[in-house]
Each structure stands twice: as structure tokens, then as C-alpha cells.
Write an enzyme that holds these catalytic residues in place. Structure first.
Site, short mmCIF file in Angstrom:
data_model
loop_
_atom_site.label_atom_id
_atom_site.label_comp_id
_atom_site.label_asym_id
_atom_site.label_seq_id
_atom_site.Cartn_x
_atom_site.Cartn_y
_atom_site.Cartn_z
N HIS A 1 41.16 28.01 40.66
CA HIS A 1 41.95 29.06 41.30
C HIS A 1 41.24 30.42 41.19
O HIS A 1 41.04 31.11 42.20
CB HIS A 1 43.33 29.12 40.63
CG HIS A 1 44.25 30.15 41.18
ND1 HIS A 1 45.26 29.86 42.06
CD2 HIS A 1 44.33 31.49 40.95
CE1 HIS A 1 45.91 30.96 42.38
NE2 HIS A 1 45.38 31.97 41.71
N GLU A 2 40.85 30.77 39.99
CA GLU A 2 40.21 32.07 39.80
C GLU A 2 38.82 32.12 40.43
O GLU A 2 38.35 33.19 40.82
CB GLU A 2 40.15 32.41 38.30
CG GLU A 2 41.51 32.48 37.60
CD GLU A 2 42.49 33.43 38.26
OE1 GLU A 2 42.05 34.39 38.95
OE2 GLU A 2 43.71 33.22 38.11
N HIS B 1 39.25 33.54 43.83
CA HIS B 1 39.34 35.01 43.79
C HIS B 1 37.96 35.63 43.61
O HIS B 1 37.58 36.58 44.30
CB HIS B 1 40.24 35.43 42.63
CG HIS B 1 41.70 35.26 42.86
ND1 HIS B 1 42.34 35.76 43.97
CD2 HIS B 1 42.67 34.65 42.11
CE1 HIS B 1 43.64 35.47 43.90
NE2 HIS B 1 43.85 34.79 42.79
N GLU C 1 44.88 35.61 47.60
CA GLU C 1 45.51 34.38 47.12
C GLU C 1 45.21 33.20 48.03
O GLU C 1 45.14 32.05 47.56
CB GLU C 1 47.03 34.60 47.01
CG GLU C 1 47.75 33.54 46.21
CD GLU C 1 47.39 33.53 44.73
OE1 GLU C 1 47.75 32.56 44.04
OE2 GLU C 1 46.75 34.51 44.27
#
Length: 498
Positions: free
Chosen positions: A262-263, A266, A292
Site C-alpha cells: 500500500h505505502e 504512495h 490513495e
């Protein structure tokens, strides 16, 4: 005109650099800063916030923008200079409404509230956090008042994170999602899926190595990234060559793997901003929702896909043979995609996740509009969890205290999580259409085509256009919940054969 543009650009470069410094100070506080340093850090962040605000709102900035208005009308709207002038005008006109003292006080209050939230969460006692929350809410309402809003008060806060989006539009999208998710959750929650193997002994050192393996495999420039532990995972850094992602390690589960994916999404967004604009305010992500969309794409559409695990599962089994050696791929895939309502948003499955965000969006509107007493938030939170997910909230740590956002004054932020999730499917489907064999590439462990497509079609625009215009340029349309809902029904309608 050229001289005026150079002088304005120089100011904006400094303003953007101060934002990077602020980001590094915040990263330090959430990762390695001694806990006792909070008062110092509050003062530091307050000062930087005031300096940024005063630089942007200086009358000279306004004078230069006025002088350059004719040039802006003549430039190609797609050019970097035209985008810079548009964005600078927007940021300036918002900033001049807010006193520098209020900006400094908000920064200081957020910094000082952070360790209070951590202590309250550790002891599961909302009463410890309530005074800090009251201060943040009071400052937030003062901030909203600066804009003299005629419509929904929440619009002011939403615009800070998802520019030009209105509360009514978010509510419309969320109502559409809620109408489909509630019955889908009811249908799927009764499915018997064994995911017991996901809980056990997963040594943290092995998880750290696994996280780096995944980040290196997905791809990045060498020597530009780092991964650190934190209480609440986030991504930060100081520019395209300084990307800092974080995760939270649990020695009894593999949650950090999906958090790291997930990160990574980003981090990749900031990492692939074009170098020619990276020093400018247009050289960053366009919105939190678009940010996101990138993290949810890598976490879910890549990281929870059957194609990815056909490639990567043998590697995972090799790292954890005792835990996963006897678990076949079908069972593992079903386990990581199990739909089961749970307390914690960041651990939620793809289907129930949206209801966590909708709950917070609704509560935030009540907070901003004074429709709920802050001391009653734990009870209101528990009521909505029961209504939307059928979950009983046992304590404050697993309920109202689980997210850090209200501690750092981020009111208006939560809706971007679901907006981004919705957009991630639109972006994924367009990438798959353009690339042509995306699933097959994932199954071979080839991630460069996807990474490069995102760089060219999403990341390359930076903050030059509005979020919805950026999405339209990438996929041909603005936000639409239908592809997201169709994806969930398609994925969870039947098992996926290995």
C-alpha cells in the site's frame, strides 16, 4: 513578464521546499524522535507552518500574480507555467483568508496531540485524548469560518484534500456504494474460509526482508527509498529521490506485507513525478484521493490478485516454510481475500473497507457541523459499526481511537480513502486495456509496464490539473463507482482457479 515569472517561481520553490522540511520533521516525529521531544517538535512545526503561510500570503506574491494574469491567459493551458500560475492563484486566494497565527496554532496543536493520541490508544481511554481533540476541533471550526462558507461547512475541509470536490458529490457516490456493499457483505460474511494460517509466528526480521523484496521487485531507483516501523503506516519524504514509507510489524501476522504494498503505491507516485517540475508546487500528487488510488491499486489490484500470487507465492513459502509450506495456493488466495467484518479499517478486506470510510465521513460531518458532542463519539462510533458491519466495539482502541487523523487535525481527509479506492479500479482497467496483457505480466513477475504506464498517464501530470481532470486524462472519464462495484462482485462471486 519573464522577470516577474522568475521572481514568483523563486518564491514558490522556497514555499515548496518548506513543505518538504515540514514533511521530514513529521516523519521524524512518527518514527524515531524521542517521545519527550514533542514540545520542541510542536514549536518547530508551528514555525515552519507560519513561515510557509507568510511566504505564500505576502502582498508581493499577490502583486506578482496580478501582474502575470495577462500572461496566464495567453499560455497554453497544458503548459507547466500556465499550471503553476493557476495553482499559485488558487493556493494564494485560500491562504490569504487564514491568519498566520491560526495556521501556526493548528500545526502546534496537531504535533502536541499526536503523543496524547498514542497514549490514549495504548490505554484504550478516549478520555485522555478528548481535551486534545476538543482543541483540534475548535481550531478546525475557526479555520472553516475564515472562508465564510455559504454551503456545507465540510466543503471547506474536503477541498483541502480533494480540490473542487463537494460534500454532496461524495455523499452521492457513497450512497451508491453503500446500497451495494451492505447486501454484498451480508451475502459473503457467511462463507466459510479458513485463514488461520495467516496468524502465527512470523518473525519481524523476516517480514522486514520480505517488505524490501517486494519493494525492490515492484521497482524504484536505487538509494532513494527507506522503510521504517511506525504506529500508523504512512508515506513521506522530501522529494522524488527521498521516499520514506513506513509499516507496522506484527509478529503474529503478515499484515505488514500488504501495508508495505500500500505505502509503495504512495511512494511510487511521488517518486515518478517528472524531475523538471519536482521542485515546484505542481510537482507533487494532485490530491489525497488520487494518492490513495495508487496505494490501493498496488495493495489490492496487484497484491491481492490471483496473477500476482501465482508468481510470488513460492517465494513467500520459501521465507516462511513452517507457516505456509503446507498451505496450497488456492487456500492462501482465499484466505487473504476473505470477507469478514472487522474492527480495524487498515486491516479490513476489500469489500468491508468502504463501510469503514463511510462511517468516518458521516461522523466527521457531524463533528464539523456540531451535531454530535465529542464526548459521545465512542458511543456513536459503536452504533454505526453495529449498524453497518454488525460488529460490537469492545474498547476505544479498537474503535474511535484507531486512526491518527483527528489527532493531527486532518478533518476532511477520510473520504479520500474510498474515493481513491473507487478510482483505483477505473485506473487499473484502463491500464489493462492499454497494456494488453497485464495479468500475464504479473504472473511472470513483470511490473515495469504497469509502473511505467502509471508514470506516463497519472504521475506525469503532478498537480497541474484538478483531480478529476487528471483522472479524465488518464482513463477518459471522471469518478464512477460502477467499475469498482462490478469488480467486487466479479471477484467475490466465485473462486478463482490457480
Amino acid at each position: 513578464m519573464d522577470d516577474a515569472l522568475d521572481r514568483l517561481t523563486s518564491r514558490l520553490v522556497d514555499w515548496h521546499a518548506l513543505e518538504a522540511i515540514e514533511s521530514l520533521f513529521t516523519w521524524d516525529q512518527r518514527t524515531i524522535m524521542p517521545p519527550a521531544g514533542v514540545t520542541h517538535r510542536g514549536a518547530h512545526l508551528g514555525l515552519i507552518g507560519r513561515m510557509r503561510h507568510e511566504l505564500l500570503t505576502d502582498p508581493e506574491t499577490g502583486r506578482l500574480l496580478d501582474e502575470l494574469a495577462p500572461l496566464g491567459a495567453e499560455l497554453d493551458p497544458d503548459s507547466d507555467d500556465a499550471a503553476l500560475l493557476r495553482l499559485a492563484r488558487r493556493d494564494y486566494e485560500k491562504a490569504v483568508r487564514v491568519p498566520a497565527e491560526l495556521q501556526e496554532e493548528r500545526s502546534r496543536a496537531a504535533s502536541e496531540a499526536m503523543p496524547v493520541w498514542i497514549k490514549a490508544k495504548e490505554t484504550s481511554d478516549f478520555r485522555i485524548f478528548l481535551p486534545a481533540l476538543e482543541r483540534n476541533v475548535e481550531l478546525t471550526r475557526r479555520y472553516v469560518d475564515c472562508f465564510e462558507p455559504e454551503g456545507d461547512l465540510y466543503d471547506v475541509l474536503l477541498d483541502d484534500y480533494e480540490p473542487e470536490m463537494k460534500t454532496a458529490e461524495v455523499a452521492r457516490i457513497f450512497d451508491e456504494v453503500k446500497a451495494e456493499l451492505v447486501p454484498l457483505i451480508a451475502e459473503l460474511r457467511s462463507r466459510d474460509v479458513d485463514d488461520s494460517f495467516l496468524s502465527g509466528n512470523y518473525p519481524v526480521e523476516a517480514q522486514i526482508a520480505l517488505g524490501w523484496e517486494v519493494v525492490d521487485m515492484f521497482g524504484h531507483r536505487p538509494d532513494a527509498w527507506r522503510i521504517d516501523p511506525t504506529e500508523h503506516p504512512f508515506a513521506s519524504g522530501a522529494g522524488i529521490d527521498d521516499v520514506r514509507i513506513t509499516t507496522h510489524y506484527h509478529d503474529d501476522s503478515l499484515e505488514s506485507l500488504f501495508s508495505t504494498m500500500h505505502e509503495y503505491g504512495h511512494g511510487l507516485y511521488e517518486h515518478q513525478i517528472p524531475r523538471r517540475i519536482a521542485h515546484l508546487p505542481i510537482g507533487t500528487a494532485v490530491s489525497l484521493g488520487m494518492h490513495e488510488s495508487q496505494s490501493r491499486l498496488w495493495e489490492n489490484l496487484v497484491g491481492r490478485s490471483a496473477s500476482f500470487w501465482r508468481f510470488f507465492y513460492p517465494r513467500l513459502q520459501k521465507r516462511f516454510p513452517a507457516q505456509l509450506g503446507g498451505v496450497d495456493l488456492d487456500r492462501f488466495y482465499a484466505g487473504i481475500n476473505r470477507v469478514k467484518p472487522s474492527l480495524i479499517r487498515i486491516r479490513a478486506d476489500e469489500v468491508t473497507y468502504g463501510m469503514h470510510v463511510i462511517l468516518r465521513f458521516e461522523l466527521e460531518q457531524d463533528i464539523v457541523n456540531g451535531r454530535v458532542e465529542l464526548r459521545d463519539l465512542p458511543a456513536r462510533w459503536a452504533e454505526k459499526m453495529h449498524e453497518y458491519l454488525g460488529i460490537e466495539v469492545p474498547d476505544d482502541a479498537g474503535g474511535v481511537l484507531q486512526d491518527m487523523h483527528w489527532a493531527i487535525g486532518y478533518f476532511g481527509y477520510f473520504s479520500t480513502y474510498l474515493l481513491g479506492t473507487v478510482m483505483s479500479v477505473q485506473i487499473w482497467e484502463k491500464a489493462a486495456e492499454d497494456i494488453g496483457e497485464l495479468d500475464a505480466q504479473l504472473e511472470r513477475g513483470e511490473f515495469a509496464p504497469l509502473r511505467e504506464w502509471l508514470g506516463e498517464n497519472v504521475h506525469a501530470h503532478g498537480r497541474k490539473f484538478s483531480p478529476q481532470e487528471t483522472l479524465r486524462r488518464a482513463v477518459g472519464t471522471t469518478i464512477d463507482a460502477k467499475p469498482y462495484l462490478a469488480y467486487l462482485k466479479r471477484k467475490y462471486g466465485a473462486p478463482v482457479a490457480a
